[in-house]
Motif scaffolding. Structure first.
Motif, mmCIF file in Angstrom:
data_model
loop_
_atom_site.group_PDB
_atom_site.id
_atom_site.type_symbol
_atom_site.label_atom_id
_atom_site.label_comp_id
_atom_site.label_asym_id
_atom_site.label_seq_id
_atom_site.Cartn_x
_atom_site.Cartn_y
_atom_site.Cartn_z
ATOM 1 N N LEU A 241 -7.589 25.727 34.021
ATOM 2 C CA LEU A 241 -6.667 24.714 33.511
ATOM 3 C C LEU A 241 -5.694 25.255 32.467
ATOM 4 O O LEU A 241 -4.543 24.814 32.400
ATOM 5 N N SER A 242 -6.143 26.187 31.645
ATOM 6 C CA SER A 242 -5.397 26.531 30.436
ATOM 7 C C SER A 242 -4.021 27.119 30.724
ATOM 8 O O SER A 242 -3.022 26.716 30.108
ATOM 9 N N GLY A 243 -3.954 28.077 31.646
ATOM 10 C CA GLY A 243 -2.680 28.724 31.941
ATOM 11 C C GLY A 243 -1.621 27.757 32.447
ATOM 12 O O GLY A 243 -0.504 27.703 31.903
ATOM 13 N N PRO A 244 -1.911 26.969 33.517
ATOM 14 C CA PRO A 244 -0.906 26.015 34.007
ATOM 15 C C PRO A 244 -0.480 24.987 32.975
ATOM 16 O O PRO A 244 0.701 24.629 32.893
ATOM 17 N N ILE A 245 -1.424 24.480 32.174
ATOM 18 C CA ILE A 245 -1.060 23.504 31.141
ATOM 19 C C ILE A 245 -0.131 24.144 30.112
ATOM 20 O O ILE A 245 0.892 23.564 29.712
ATOM 21 N N ALA A 246 -0.462 25.357 29.676
ATOM 22 C CA ALA A 246 0.380 26.051 28.700
ATOM 23 C C ALA A 246 1.775 26.309 29.258
ATOM 24 O O ALA A 246 2.787 26.151 28.553
ATOM 25 N N ARG A 247 1.854 26.685 30.528
ATOM 26 C CA ARG A 247 3.163 26.942 31.143
ATOM 27 C C ARG A 247 4.004 25.673 31.189
ATOM 28 O O ARG A 247 5.213 25.714 30.952
ATOM 29 N N ARG A 248 3.374 24.546 31.513
ATOM 30 C CA ARG A 248 4.124 23.293 31.548
ATOM 31 C C ARG A 248 4.613 22.900 30.154
ATOM 32 O O ARG A 248 5.726 22.392 29.990
#
Length: 311
Positions: A241-248
């Motif tokens: 979850l962490s990477g996609p949320i941070a990118r958004r």
């Protein structure tokens, strides 16, 4: 969220009392709850969440696939299987479990590299091979549990769900040492990761030593996932979850510090929910993160299929 975890819950501590406790003042009841229960759990959750978040972001960016997080492609399954083997068969405890988890994660990473390379090093192939390895390792873990006594099996099952319940200052110190060594390496290699995101040829044109940086990033991601898994168990979907949320949040930009902060936030928030959702019981934090991550994975697969059809 760190302070909310420590101060609120079934036993509430005020900020002045918290500062007095940190300063060495003994407050009956509150000192023990804060120093031996709440604070170690929050510290381990913060560090493990950051390690999972950075590990997931590195894998997803390196392989250019949002599904290629350590918990999906089997790295955490390898670390878990090795740790359970050490606990059940070898009777290992403490720091020895961390070393076994690291070895298990590295072995899975090497297996993925060899098997995926045989089919053209496709990122999609690597994900599929990783899912197969994860299923096999979960079967090995289940078998080991059937060979253990009921007390050990119960202890391991709580750990396998991903839990902060057994967090201690010793475990926090080990995790702090590991992340204190690995996270600066991640910061050093972040420039190379941004180059690899453009493709190997573009990265080489920018002066990035592609093979060396790729190997270093892969080992870094595996090590971070393994040490976090050894401390808390395989907390489901945090790395995913962490990477996609941070990118958004950053408008599509890759940021390892942001991914680490999101990972820490997810674990700490899930711990708050797990500790207060069911009165009189503390759920493993992985139960909450799994409930959050599974719908996100399904959504990602659905939207990915639409993109693949040209939609």
């Amino acid at each position: 969220m760190f302070l909310v975890d420590v101060l609120l819950g079934t036993y509430t501590v005020t900020m002045p009392d918290f500062l007095r406790i940190l300063g060495g003042t003994e407050i009956p009841g509150a000192s023990f709850i804060v120093m031996e229960n709440k604070l170690p759990r929050a510290v381990v959750g913060l560090l493990a969440g950051a390690a999972f978040g950075v590990s997931g972001a590195v894998c997803q960016t390196l392989l250019r696939n949002p599904l290629a997080s350590p918990d999906v492609i089997g790295v955490t399954s390898g670390a878990s299987a090795a740790a359970v083997l050490g606990i059940v068969v070898l009777g290992v405890r403490g720091q020895g479990v961390s070393w076994l988890a690291l070895a298990g994660g590295l072995l899975v990473a090497l297996t993925l590299h060899v098997m995926a390379r045989g089919g053209g090093a496709s990122c999609h192939r690597l994900v599929l091979v990783g899912i197969g390895c994860a299923a096999l390792l979960q079967a090995v873990t289940s078998y080991l549990l059937t060979r253990s006594d009921i007390r050990t099996a119960s202890e391991v099952m709580v750990w396998l769900n991903g839990s902060l319940n057994d967090s201690t200052w010793e475990r926090a110190a080990h995790l702090l040492l590991a992340t204190g060594l690995l996270l600066p390496v991640a910061a050093h290699l972040a420039h190379g990761l941004r180059g690899l995101e453009l493709g190997d040829d573009a990265a080489a044109g920018l002066g990035v030593p592609v093979a060396r940086v790729r190997l270093g990033l892969l080992l870094l991601a595996v090590a971070l996932a393994a040490v976090a898994t050894a401390a808390t168990g395989p907390v489901a979907f945090v790395a995913f979850l962490s990477g996609p949320i941070a990118r958004r949040l950053l408008g599509g930009a890759v940021s390892l510090p942001a991914a680490g902060l999101v990972g820490a936030l997810v674990v700490l928030a899930a711990e708050l929910v797990a500790a207060n959702l069911v009165p009189g019981a503390v759920l493993p934090v992985g139960v909450v993160t799994g409930a959050l991550g599974a719908p996100f994975l399904l959504w990602l697969l659905v939207t990915g299929s639409r993109v693949g059809r040209g939609g």
